[in-house]
Design an enzyme around this catalytic site. Structure first.
Site, PDB file in Angstrom:
ATOM      1  N   GLY A   1       0.805  -1.222   0.000  1.00 40.82           N
ATOM      2  CA  GLY A   1       0.000   0.000   0.000  1.00 40.82           C
ATOM      3  C   GLY A   1       0.835   1.267   0.000  1.00 40.82           C
ATOM      4  O   GLY A   1       0.715   2.119  -0.882  1.00 40.82           O
TER       5      GLY A   1
ATOM      6  N   GLY B   1       4.104   1.432  -0.443  1.00 42.15           N
ATOM      7  CA  GLY B   1       5.066   1.352  -1.533  1.00 42.15           C
ATOM      8  C   GLY B   1       4.475   1.789  -2.858  1.00 42.15           C
ATOM      9  O   GLY B   1       5.111   2.530  -3.619  1.00 42.15           O
TER      10      GLY B   1
ATOM     11  N   THR C   1       8.837  -1.201   4.297  1.00 41.07           N
ATOM     12  CA  THR C   1       8.343  -2.368   5.020  1.00 41.07           C
ATOM     13  C   THR C   1       8.269  -2.069   6.521  1.00 41.07           C
ATOM     14  O   THR C   1       8.627  -0.985   6.977  1.00 41.07           O
ATOM     15  CB  THR C   1       9.274  -3.576   4.818  1.00 41.07           C
TER      16      THR C   1
ATOM     17  N   LYS D   1       9.280   1.725  11.656  1.00 45.33           N
ATOM     18  CA  LYS D   1       9.552   2.134  13.037  1.00 45.33           C
ATOM     19  C   LYS D   1      10.545   1.224  13.745  1.00 45.33           C
ATOM     20  O   LYS D   1      11.131   1.601  14.764  1.00 45.33           O
ATOM     21  CB  LYS D   1       8.238   2.160  13.840  1.00 45.33           C
TER      22      LYS D   1
ATOM     23  N   GLU E   1      10.919  10.490   9.021  1.00 43.97           N
ATOM     24  CA  GLU E   1       9.786  11.336   9.439  1.00 43.97           C
ATOM     25  C   GLU E   1       8.500  10.539   9.581  1.00 43.97           C
ATOM     26  O   GLU E   1       7.734  10.722  10.528  1.00 43.97           O
ATOM     27  CB  GLU E   1       9.577  12.461   8.421  1.00 43.97           C
TER      28      GLU E   1
ATOM     29  N   VAL F   1       6.497   8.471  12.730  1.00 43.68           N
ATOM     30  CA  VAL F   1       5.553   9.046  13.703  1.00 43.68           C
ATOM     31  C   VAL F   1       4.669  10.045  12.969  1.00 43.68           C
ATOM     32  O   VAL F   1       5.148  11.047  12.455  1.00 43.68           O
ATOM     33  CB  VAL F   1       6.282   9.770  14.855  1.00 43.68           C
TER      34      VAL F   1
ATOM     35  N   ASP G   1       2.072  -0.103  19.122  1.00 43.28           N
ATOM     36  CA  ASP G   1       2.355   0.825  18.029  1.00 43.28           C
ATOM     37  C   ASP G   1       2.539   2.245  18.568  1.00 43.28           C
ATOM     38  O   ASP G   1       3.472   2.951  18.170  1.00 43.28           O
ATOM     39  CB  ASP G   1       1.216   0.800  17.004  1.00 43.28           C
TER      40      ASP G   1
ATOM     41  N   LYS H   1       6.118   4.787  18.811  1.00 43.57           N
ATOM     42  CA  LYS H   1       6.201   6.198  18.417  1.00 43.57           C
ATOM     43  C   LYS H   1       6.687   7.056  19.588  1.00 43.57           C
ATOM     44  O   LYS H   1       7.498   7.973  19.397  1.00 43.57           O
ATOM     45  CB  LYS H   1       4.840   6.665  17.910  1.00 43.57           C
TER      46      LYS H   1
END
Length: 370
Positions: free
Chosen positions: A13, A15, A95, A119, A150, A153, A228, A232
């Protein structure tokens, strides 16, 4: 300036959106001299062995054709291919692969630039964080590649760049607080709206609705466990000067009822979630009795070194309470901004805005290569 070669890992998605945006950018800015030499998925890849540009308008069809090959082996084969390119190379990791993130120091130390929304490299063990920046040009290594993330988060929102600018200009970060998950934002705006009227829906029904609309992961537990958001917060804390060891080294309030943690499937989990509606309803009603609403937030306090993720109540007039839909909101409380925080707010999830954040980072690398 020779061509700047772009290697793209991940064409799902985010990518797909990134490749589309990159094609548009290259058309508008031919002087950037971009040449995409690798587009790779988990099972197939397009590899330009002579380093001539791949066609970004037909890449999807080409990837499904005989022109595709097996993906390059990481990190060794991929690194040798990229090192041999006749010009600078930007590796775009779209990814969430932790093993790929662990190879960032190797690529960076060999002069390969990296931009990514992944992340894992920046929120896992702090040793990896330190290794990444020790290998990077923007971490002090004059022979290293640049690394920008960037979109780890807030997707395309300028969260990390805002924080870095505050720190680099000498402001003192006191506290950061906000809603960092589009899923949790939508969920609590549905379950506990400002007007108190959600049509009588229980928490389980709101989770099911969020899943049906595509706001949650296929298994909502991957959102409700809070990890998740914790990842962040870990990134923000580290950029604020706190050496957070890992995203599980501080309190995270999971919204998964204990008996359902071992549910064998998402369907089984959702089927059993309604039995625990009373617990969430009680929390919501206690907040409403105080003229407040409940929200799922992350916060960090630099002075006390406290980092936490979980439910908090907010006055109905607050900016966090008034957030709409699936938006994110991040409030920076600093010495310069005093009691009125600097607020970054907007769509914090979605393929297009995430890809925009990644492309913005690629442009940052290009600007530094001029």
């Amino acid at each position: 300036m020779p061509n700047v070669h772009v290697a793209i890992i991940g064409a799902g998605g985010v990518g797909k959106a990134f490749i589309s945006q990159l094609a548009g950018y290259a058309t508008r800015n031919p002087s950037a001299s971009l040449a995409t030499i690798l587009i790779s998925r988990s099972s197939k890849a397009l590899v330009s062995r002579d380093y001539s540009p791949l066609n970004l308008n037909s890449w999807s069809q080409d990837l499904a054709s005989a022109a595709a090959t097996a993906p390059l082996a990481y990190p060794t084969e991929a690194l040798e291919f990229l090192k041999a390119a006749p010009g600078p190379v930007i590796l775009v990791d779209n990814t969430s692969d932790e093993s790929l993130a662990k190879s960032y120091p190797l690529f960076l130390s060999n002069g390969i630039h990296i931009v990514t929304p992944n992340k894992k490299g920046f929120s896992s063990d702090i040793g990896l964080w330190k290794d990444i920046y020790a290998a990077a040009a923007n971490g002090g290594n004059p022979k290293g590649g640049y690394v920008f993330h960037e979109a780890t988060v807030g997707a395309g929102l300028p969260v990390l760049s805002t924080l870095k600018e505050l720190v680099e200009t000498g402001d003192k970060i006191e506290k950061i607080e906000g809603i960092f998950s589009g899923t949790m934002s939508f969920l609590f705006n549905s379950f506990a709206p400002l007007d108190g009227n959600n049509g009588g829906k229980g928490f389980a029904a709101c989770v099911k609705e969020a899943q049906q609309l595509g706001y949650t992961e296929p298994d909502p537990r991957d959102d409700l466990n809070g990890l998740d958001v914790a990842r962040k917060l870990t990134i923000l804390a580290r950029l604020s000067g706190l050496e957070v060891a890992s995203p599980t080294s501080f309190p995270i309030q999971s919204l998964i009822p204990g008996p359902l943690e071992s549910a064998k499937s998402a369907d089984e989990f959702l089927e059993g979630l309604g039995a625990f509606d009373g617990d969430m309803t009680k929390i919501k009603e206690e907040a409403e009795a105080k003229g407040a609403v409940v929200r799922y937030v992350g916060s960090l306090n630099v002075e006390t070194k406290e980092v936490k993720v979980g439910l908090q109540t907010f006055d109905k007039g607050s900016s966090i309470a008034g957030l709409k839909g699936s938006d994110n909101i991040i409030s920076f409380y600093t010495e310069r901004y005093g009691g009125n925080p600097l607020i970054v707010q907007g769509a914090g999830a979605g393929a297009d805005v995430t890809a925009m954040g990644v492309l913005g980072d690629l442009i940052k690398v290009l600007q530094r290569l001029k």
